[in-house]
Design a protein around this motif. Sequence first.
Motif, PDB file in Angstrom:
ATOM      1  N   ALA A  16      48.642  32.188  36.043  1.00  0.00           N
ATOM      2  CA  ALA A  16      47.359  31.726  35.472  1.00  0.00           C
ATOM      3  C   ALA A  16      45.896  32.381  36.636  1.00  0.00           C
ATOM      4  O   ALA A  16      45.186  32.531  36.158  1.00  0.00           O
ATOM      5  CB  ALA A  16      47.225  30.355  35.430  1.00  0.00           C
ATOM      6  N   LEU A  17      46.767  32.280  38.069  1.00  0.00           N
ATOM      7  CA  LEU A  17      45.432  32.633  38.874  1.00  0.00           C
ATOM      8  C   LEU A  17      45.482  33.988  39.195  1.00  0.00           C
ATOM      9  O   LEU A  17      44.508  34.577  39.846  1.00  0.00           O
ATOM     10  CB  LEU A  17      45.742  31.748  39.947  1.00  0.00           C
ATOM     11  N   ALA A  18      46.254  34.749  38.756  1.00  0.00           N
ATOM     12  CA  ALA A  18      46.586  36.335  39.102  1.00  0.00           C
ATOM     13  C   ALA A  18      45.574  36.875  38.275  1.00  0.00           C
ATOM     14  O   ALA A  18      45.387  36.845  37.014  1.00  0.00           O
ATOM     15  CB  ALA A  18      47.803  36.713  38.782  1.00  0.00           C
ATOM     16  N   GLY A  19      44.607  37.710  38.897  1.00  0.00           N
ATOM     17  CA  GLY A  19      43.626  38.423  38.094  1.00  0.00           C
ATOM     18  C   GLY A  19      44.038  39.721  37.800  1.00  0.00           C
ATOM     19  O   GLY A  19      45.101  40.253  38.218  1.00  0.00           O
ATOM     20  N   PRO A  20      43.436  40.360  36.869  1.00  0.00           N
ATOM     21  CA  PRO A  20      43.475  41.898  36.441  1.00  0.00           C
ATOM     22  C   PRO A  20      43.593  42.968  37.746  1.00  0.00           C
ATOM     23  O   PRO A  20      42.687  42.468  38.765  1.00  0.00           O
ATOM     24  CB  PRO A  20      42.661  42.051  35.275  1.00  0.00           C
ATOM     25  N   ILE A  21      44.380  43.814  37.675  1.00  0.00           N
ATOM     26  CA  ILE A  21      44.248  44.871  38.677  1.00  0.00           C
ATOM     27  C   ILE A  21      43.225  45.508  38.684  1.00  0.00           C
ATOM     28  O   ILE A  21      42.921  46.521  37.474  1.00  0.00           O
ATOM     29  CB  ILE A  21      45.515  45.608  38.530  1.00  0.00           C
ATOM     30  N   PRO A  22      42.417  45.845  39.604  1.00  0.00           N
ATOM     31  CA  PRO A  22      41.364  46.667  39.907  1.00  0.00           C
ATOM     32  C   PRO A  22      41.534  48.263  39.419  1.00  0.00           C
ATOM     33  O   PRO A  22      42.653  48.614  39.975  1.00  0.00           O
ATOM     34  CB  PRO A  22      40.512  46.525  40.995  1.00  0.00           C
ATOM     35  N   ALA A  23      40.772  48.990  39.089  1.00  0.00           N
ATOM     36  CA  ALA A  23      40.901  50.084  38.666  1.00  0.00           C
ATOM     37  C   ALA A  23      41.120  51.131  39.903  1.00  0.00           C
ATOM     38  O   ALA A  23      40.370  50.751  40.893  1.00  0.00           O
ATOM     39  CB  ALA A  23      39.722  51.018  37.782  1.00  0.00           C
ATOM     40  N   GLY A  24      42.162  52.118  40.271  1.00  0.00           N
ATOM     41  CA  GLY A  24      42.360  52.785  41.489  1.00  0.00           C
ATOM     42  C   GLY A  24      43.185  52.073  42.134  1.00  0.00           C
ATOM     43  O   GLY A  24      43.428  52.481  43.456  1.00  0.00           O
ATOM     44  N   ALA A  25      43.732  50.719  41.907  1.00  0.00           N
ATOM     45  CA  ALA A  25      44.560  49.996  42.749  1.00  0.00           C
ATOM     46  C   ALA A  25      45.992  50.116  42.453  1.00  0.00           C
ATOM     47  O   ALA A  25      46.878  49.370  43.289  1.00  0.00           O
ATOM     48  CB  ALA A  25      44.365  48.610  42.696  1.00  0.00           C
ATOM     49  N   GLU A  26      46.287  51.241  41.618  1.00  0.00           N
ATOM     50  CA  GLU A  26      47.841  51.365  41.405  1.00  0.00           C
ATOM     51  C   GLU A  26      48.754  51.690  42.628  1.00  0.00           C
ATOM     52  O   GLU A  26      49.735  51.210  42.641  1.00  0.00           O
ATOM     53  CB  GLU A  26      48.070  52.459  40.538  1.00  0.00           C
ATOM     54  N   ALA A  27      48.273  52.674  43.817  1.00  0.00           N
ATOM     55  CA  ALA A  27      49.022  52.972  44.685  1.00  0.00           C
ATOM     56  C   ALA A  27      49.435  51.543  45.776  1.00  0.00           C
ATOM     57  O   ALA A  27      50.398  51.408  46.291  1.00  0.00           O
ATOM     58  CB  ALA A  27      48.249  53.983  45.572  1.00  0.00           C
ATOM     59  N   LYS A 247      42.497  33.489  34.287  1.00  0.00           N
ATOM     60  CA  LYS A 247      43.528  33.990  35.313  1.00  0.00           C
ATOM     61  C   LYS A 247      42.660  34.679  36.332  1.00  0.00           C
ATOM     62  O   LYS A 247      43.256  35.073  37.485  1.00  0.00           O
ATOM     63  CB  LYS A 247      44.450  35.174  34.487  1.00  0.00           C
ATOM     64  N   SER A 248      41.457  35.122  35.947  1.00  0.00           N
ATOM     65  CA  SER A 248      40.515  35.983  37.070  1.00  0.00           C
ATOM     66  C   SER A 248      39.614  35.401  37.849  1.00  0.00           C
ATOM     67  O   SER A 248      39.330  35.889  38.940  1.00  0.00           O
ATOM     68  CB  SER A 248      39.953  37.206  36.288  1.00  0.00           C
ATOM     69  N   ARG A 249      39.720  33.951  37.604  1.00  0.00           N
ATOM     70  CA  ARG A 249      38.692  33.079  38.576  1.00  0.00           C
ATOM     71  C   ARG A 249      39.359  32.681  39.984  1.00  0.00           C
ATOM     72  O   ARG A 249      40.694  32.368  39.773  1.00  0.00           O
ATOM     73  CB  ARG A 249      37.872  31.979  37.814  1.00  0.00           C
ATOM     74  N   LYS A 250      38.911  32.403  41.095  1.00  0.00           N
ATOM     75  CA  LYS A 250      39.232  32.247  41.953  1.00  0.00           C
ATOM     76  C   LYS A 250      38.789  30.760  42.406  1.00  0.00           C
ATOM     77  O   LYS A 250      37.555  30.654  42.736  1.00  0.00           O
ATOM     78  CB  LYS A 250      38.894  32.957  43.118  1.00  0.00           C
ATOM     79  N   ALA A 251      39.637  29.865  42.393  1.00  0.00           N
ATOM     80  CA  ALA A 251      39.433  28.426  42.975  1.00  0.00           C
ATOM     81  C   ALA A 251      38.918  28.365  44.208  1.00  0.00           C
ATOM     82  O   ALA A 251      39.718  28.733  45.295  1.00  0.00           O
ATOM     83  CB  ALA A 251      40.473  27.637  42.640  1.00  0.00           C
ATOM     84  N   VAL A 252      37.932  27.212  44.435  1.00  0.00           N
ATOM     85  CA  VAL A 252      37.565  26.812  45.867  1.00  0.00           C
ATOM     86  C   VAL A 252      38.992  26.088  46.383  1.00  0.00           C
ATOM     87  O   VAL A 252      39.613  25.318  45.853  1.00  0.00           O
ATOM     88  CB  VAL A 252      36.332  26.206  46.105  1.00  0.00           C
ATOM     89  N   GLU A 310      31.147  29.219  41.890  1.00  0.00           N
ATOM     90  CA  GLU A 310      29.814  29.283  40.904  1.00  0.00           C
ATOM     91  C   GLU A 310      30.093  28.044  39.896  1.00  0.00           C
ATOM     92  O   GLU A 310      29.396  27.767  39.049  1.00  0.00           O
ATOM     93  CB  GLU A 310      30.048  30.484  40.082  1.00  0.00           C
ATOM     94  N   LYS A 311      30.917  27.149  40.225  1.00  0.00           N
ATOM     95  CA  LYS A 311      31.149  25.777  39.436  1.00  0.00           C
ATOM     96  C   LYS A 311      31.403  25.935  38.028  1.00  0.00           C
ATOM     97  O   LYS A 311      31.308  25.282  37.134  1.00  0.00           O
ATOM     98  CB  LYS A 311      29.994  25.077  39.386  1.00  0.00           C
ATOM     99  N   ASN A 312      32.374  27.249  37.949  1.00  0.00           N
ATOM    100  CA  ASN A 312      33.195  27.356  36.765  1.00  0.00           C
ATOM    101  C   ASN A 312      34.623  27.081  36.738  1.00  0.00           C
ATOM    102  O   ASN A 312      35.162  26.968  37.780  1.00  0.00           O
ATOM    103  CB  ASN A 312      33.224  29.001  36.481  1.00  0.00           C
ATOM    104  N   VAL A 313      34.906  26.674  35.527  1.00  0.00           N
ATOM    105  CA  VAL A 313      36.427  26.017  35.473  1.00  0.00           C
ATOM    106  C   VAL A 313      37.224  27.002  35.778  1.00  0.00           C
ATOM    107  O   VAL A 313      37.298  28.108  34.796  1.00  0.00           O
ATOM    108  CB  VAL A 313      36.662  25.250  34.476  1.00  0.00           C
ATOM    109  N   VAL A 314      38.219  26.941  36.677  1.00  0.00           N
ATOM    110  CA  VAL A 314      39.330  27.853  36.771  1.00  0.00           C
ATOM    111  C   VAL A 314      40.559  27.636  35.725  1.00  0.00           C
ATOM    112  O   VAL A 314      41.302  28.164  35.350  1.00  0.00           O
ATOM    113  CB  VAL A 314      39.813  27.972  38.425  1.00  0.00           C
TER     114      VAL A 314
END
Length: 326
Positions: A16-27, A247-252, A310-314
Amino acid sequence: KKAIVATLVVSGMLAALAGPIPAGAEAAQEQQHEQQSVSKEVKIDKKLAAKLQKAIKQYAGKEIKLKNVGEKIEFSLSAKVESVDGKYAISFHIDGGKIWEVSEKITIDKISKEDQEKILKVLKKAYANKTYEFNKEVIMHRGYDGEKEKLGVNLSYELTGEDFNIFFLKENSAKEHKGRVGGFEIKFTKEELDPKLLETATKAVKTAFNHDLEVTAANLRQIFWTLEDKYVSLEIVKGEVTSLYHKSRKAVTTNKEITEKDAKEVVAPLAKELFNIDISEYEVKWDNLFKDYCFVKGKATEVRAALDAEKNVVYIKSGSRAAAGN
């Protein structure tokens, strides 16, 4: 507490907490996978090797060649070592090396027609509008008493199909569980989902995250429905949403950035709309173990939530998920 974090937080929230892999991060990702693959290996010393050989011989009735290294079992404090031919496996606690199970790959014809029908009946009761056909290969699990170093009573079968898996408890030390069907998971495509279930999920995700749900995976485990897409996942029980994750938000990780009062202001309207729970009079507590906010009525945690900077729900959850923290 560390053990609880490893088994509950990681298993229940990693995806749930793992975010999508940024472009160029394959290596970098590939290198990380290689490192993780190596770290999964568990060394087997001579003393443990002797125990493993004794256990597999007791089970198989003959000498079986085992691999020289074990592999950690995901989200567990145990590991397993397989036989060289891949037919057998032995599971043991990494700390102390106590063996607790021996497993073997067998064929479906080793399970009686009567037991197969009993298993099918449970699957059809859980969801009737599917065709269930067992694969030929079955995993048989035999319990092992690591203290006495002898085979245990418990015997179960793990059966699989194209889009399901299920456990059958053939023999069990607790007589009331003998011959019972255990846990199962049934996978679904978006097209197979009940429209009402999909509507409930879509509305909840829009409410919690202002996101349009595009289901990429769905499954049913006992009474728990899980639906997810690239960005979110949620759980539904008996038609009611019980938890949602972004999945992509990071909790405090502390309550210094966002106070308990601030958290209540954010979570209260969502708890009311999602779960029909009014937390306005509830006590708010910061849980330092799970790093989230608990909304407590009496002694029971009715709602639990994590927020980003940013006070968004994770994530937000109710019922048993909120109470247990997993």
